[in-house]
Design a protein around this motif. Structure first.
Motif, PDB file in Angstrom:
ATOM      1  N   HIS A  82      48.897   3.509  34.489  1.00  0.00           N
ATOM      2  CA  HIS A  82      47.640   3.092  33.872  1.00  0.00           C
ATOM      3  C   HIS A  82      47.453   3.855  32.565  1.00  0.00           C
ATOM      4  N   LYS A  83      47.120   3.153  31.509  1.00  0.00           N
ATOM      5  CA  LYS A  83      46.731   3.789  30.248  1.00  0.00           C
ATOM      6  C   LYS A  83      45.206   3.769  30.227  1.00  0.00           C
ATOM      7  N   LEU A  84      44.613   4.944  30.121  1.00  0.00           N
ATOM      8  CA  LEU A  84      43.159   5.054  30.184  1.00  0.00           C
ATOM      9  C   LEU A  84      42.600   5.698  28.925  1.00  0.00           C
ATOM     10  N   SER A  85      41.402   5.290  28.586  1.00  0.00           N
ATOM     11  CA  SER A  85      40.626   5.945  27.534  1.00  0.00           C
ATOM     12  C   SER A  85      39.359   6.467  28.183  1.00  0.00           C
ATOM     13  N   LEU A  86      39.191   7.770  28.140  1.00  0.00           N
ATOM     14  CA  LEU A  86      38.032   8.423  28.750  1.00  0.00           C
ATOM     15  C   LEU A  86      37.209   9.113  27.676  1.00  0.00           C
ATOM     16  N   PRO A  87      35.924   9.313  27.951  1.00  0.00           N
ATOM     17  CA  PRO A  87      35.132  10.100  27.000  1.00  0.00           C
ATOM     18  C   PRO A  87      35.670  11.530  26.930  1.00  0.00           C
ATOM     19  N   ALA A  88      35.652  12.116  25.749  1.00  0.00           N
ATOM     20  CA  ALA A  88      36.141  13.482  25.566  1.00  0.00           C
ATOM     21  C   ALA A  88      35.208  14.500  26.210  1.00  0.00           C
ATOM     22  N   LYS A  89      33.946  14.116  26.390  1.00  0.00           N
ATOM     23  CA  LYS A  89      32.949  15.004  27.007  1.00  0.00           C
ATOM     24  C   LYS A  89      32.313  14.296  28.195  1.00  0.00           C
ATOM     25  N   ASP A  90      31.972  15.069  29.229  1.00  0.00           N
ATOM     26  CA  ASP A  90      31.318  14.490  30.399  1.00  0.00           C
ATOM     27  C   ASP A  90      29.808  14.408  30.184  1.00  0.00           C
ATOM     28  N   GLU A  91      29.089  14.069  31.236  1.00  0.00           N
ATOM     29  CA  GLU A  91      27.631  13.909  31.140  1.00  0.00           C
ATOM     30  C   GLU A  91      26.908  15.202  30.778  1.00  0.00           C
ATOM     31  N   GLN A  92      27.534  16.356  31.058  1.00  0.00           N
ATOM     32  CA  GLN A  92      26.940  17.651  30.720  1.00  0.00           C
ATOM     33  C   GLN A  92      27.438  18.176  29.375  1.00  0.00           C
ATOM     34  N   ASP A  93      28.083  17.313  28.615  1.00  0.00           N
ATOM     35  CA  ASP A  93      28.620  17.642  27.292  1.00  0.00           C
ATOM     36  C   ASP A  93      29.709  18.709  27.362  1.00  0.00           C
ATOM     37  N   LYS A  94      30.418  18.736  28.482  1.00  0.00           N
ATOM     38  CA  LYS A  94      31.567  19.636  28.644  1.00  0.00           C
ATOM     39  C   LYS A  94      32.846  18.825  28.537  1.00  0.00           C
ATOM     40  N   ALA A  95      33.947  19.478  28.228  1.00  0.00           N
ATOM     41  CA  ALA A  95      35.229  18.791  28.098  1.00  0.00           C
ATOM     42  C   ALA A  95      35.573  18.056  29.392  1.00  0.00           C
ATOM     43  N   THR A  96      36.121  16.877  29.259  1.00  0.00           N
ATOM     44  CA  THR A  96      36.516  16.067  30.401  1.00  0.00           C
ATOM     45  C   THR A  96      37.683  16.742  31.124  1.00  0.00           C
ATOM     46  N   THR A  97      37.571  16.845  32.446  1.00  0.00           N
ATOM     47  CA  THR A  97      38.563  17.554  33.260  1.00  0.00           C
ATOM     48  C   THR A  97      39.289  16.589  34.203  1.00  0.00           C
ATOM     49  N   VAL A  98      40.276  17.126  34.903  1.00  0.00           N
ATOM     50  CA  VAL A  98      40.977  16.340  35.916  1.00  0.00           C
ATOM     51  C   VAL A  98      40.008  15.926  37.021  1.00  0.00           C
ATOM     52  N   ASN A  99      39.055  16.785  37.372  1.00  0.00           N
ATOM     53  CA  ASN A  99      38.055  16.403  38.377  1.00  0.00           C
ATOM     54  C   ASN A  99      37.300  15.156  37.938  1.00  0.00           C
ATOM     55  N   TYR A 100      36.930  15.108  36.664  1.00  0.00           N
ATOM     56  CA  TYR A 100      36.263  13.920  36.114  1.00  0.00           C
ATOM     57  C   TYR A 100      37.181  12.713  36.252  1.00  0.00           C
ATOM     58  N   LEU A 101      38.451  12.889  35.910  1.00  0.00           N
ATOM     59  CA  LEU A 101      39.428  11.808  35.995  1.00  0.00           C
ATOM     60  C   LEU A 101      39.533  11.279  37.424  1.00  0.00           C
ATOM     61  N   VAL A 102      39.628  12.165  38.401  1.00  0.00           N
ATOM     62  CA  VAL A 102      39.749  11.749  39.800  1.00  0.00           C
ATOM     63  C   VAL A 102      38.523  10.924  40.205  1.00  0.00           C
ATOM     64  N   ASP A 103      37.342  11.370  39.846  1.00  0.00           N
ATOM     65  CA  ASP A 103      36.114  10.639  40.145  1.00  0.00           C
ATOM     66  C   ASP A 103      36.128   9.275  39.449  1.00  0.00           C
TER      67      ASP A 103
END
Length: 113
Positions: free
Chosen positions: A33-54
């Motif tokens: 899968h090729k994905l485009s994710l936001p660079a920052k999460d809802e708390q304005d922190k860098a997007t992590t693997v945990n975010y990716l899994v969710d």
């Protein structure tokens, strides 16, 4: 590149996510899968693997058996996670901050018999 284009490009991270060892069955039998994710999460922190899994569970996985992929909010035991060919344990596991063009590989090591 115009300032608006630079800003927009920095707002998104593009990465490749792969599933093997049977996990692809949970993701419509698509291994890559090729994905485009936001660079920052809802708390304005860098997007992590945990975010990716969710994100994978909520947006990509069509199979209802989410417990075969996650347990207690993280990747279940028996699934090896590689970040750019390195074990995620060496990279900080779920707290690893995703970088543009990262390759994240999920491999099931569980086998029936």
């Amino acid at each position: 590149m115009a300032e608006a284009e630079k800003s927009e490009a920095q707002d998104v991270i593009t990465l490749k996510v792969e599933f093997t060892g049977g996990l692809e069955m949970l993701f419509s039998n698509i291994k890559e899968h090729k994905l485009s994710l936001p660079a920052k999460d809802e708390q304005d922190k860098a997007t992590t693997v945990n975010y990716l899994v969710d994100y994978l569970c909520k947006k990509v996985m069509k199979d209802r058996r989410k417990e075969l992929f996650v347990q207690d909010g993280t990747v279940r035991p028996g699934i090896l996670v590689l970040i750019n060919d390195a074990d995620w344990e060496l990279e900080g596991e779920g707290s690893y901050e995703l970088q543009p063009e990262d390759n994240i590989l999920f491999v099931s090591t569980l086998h029936g018999g």
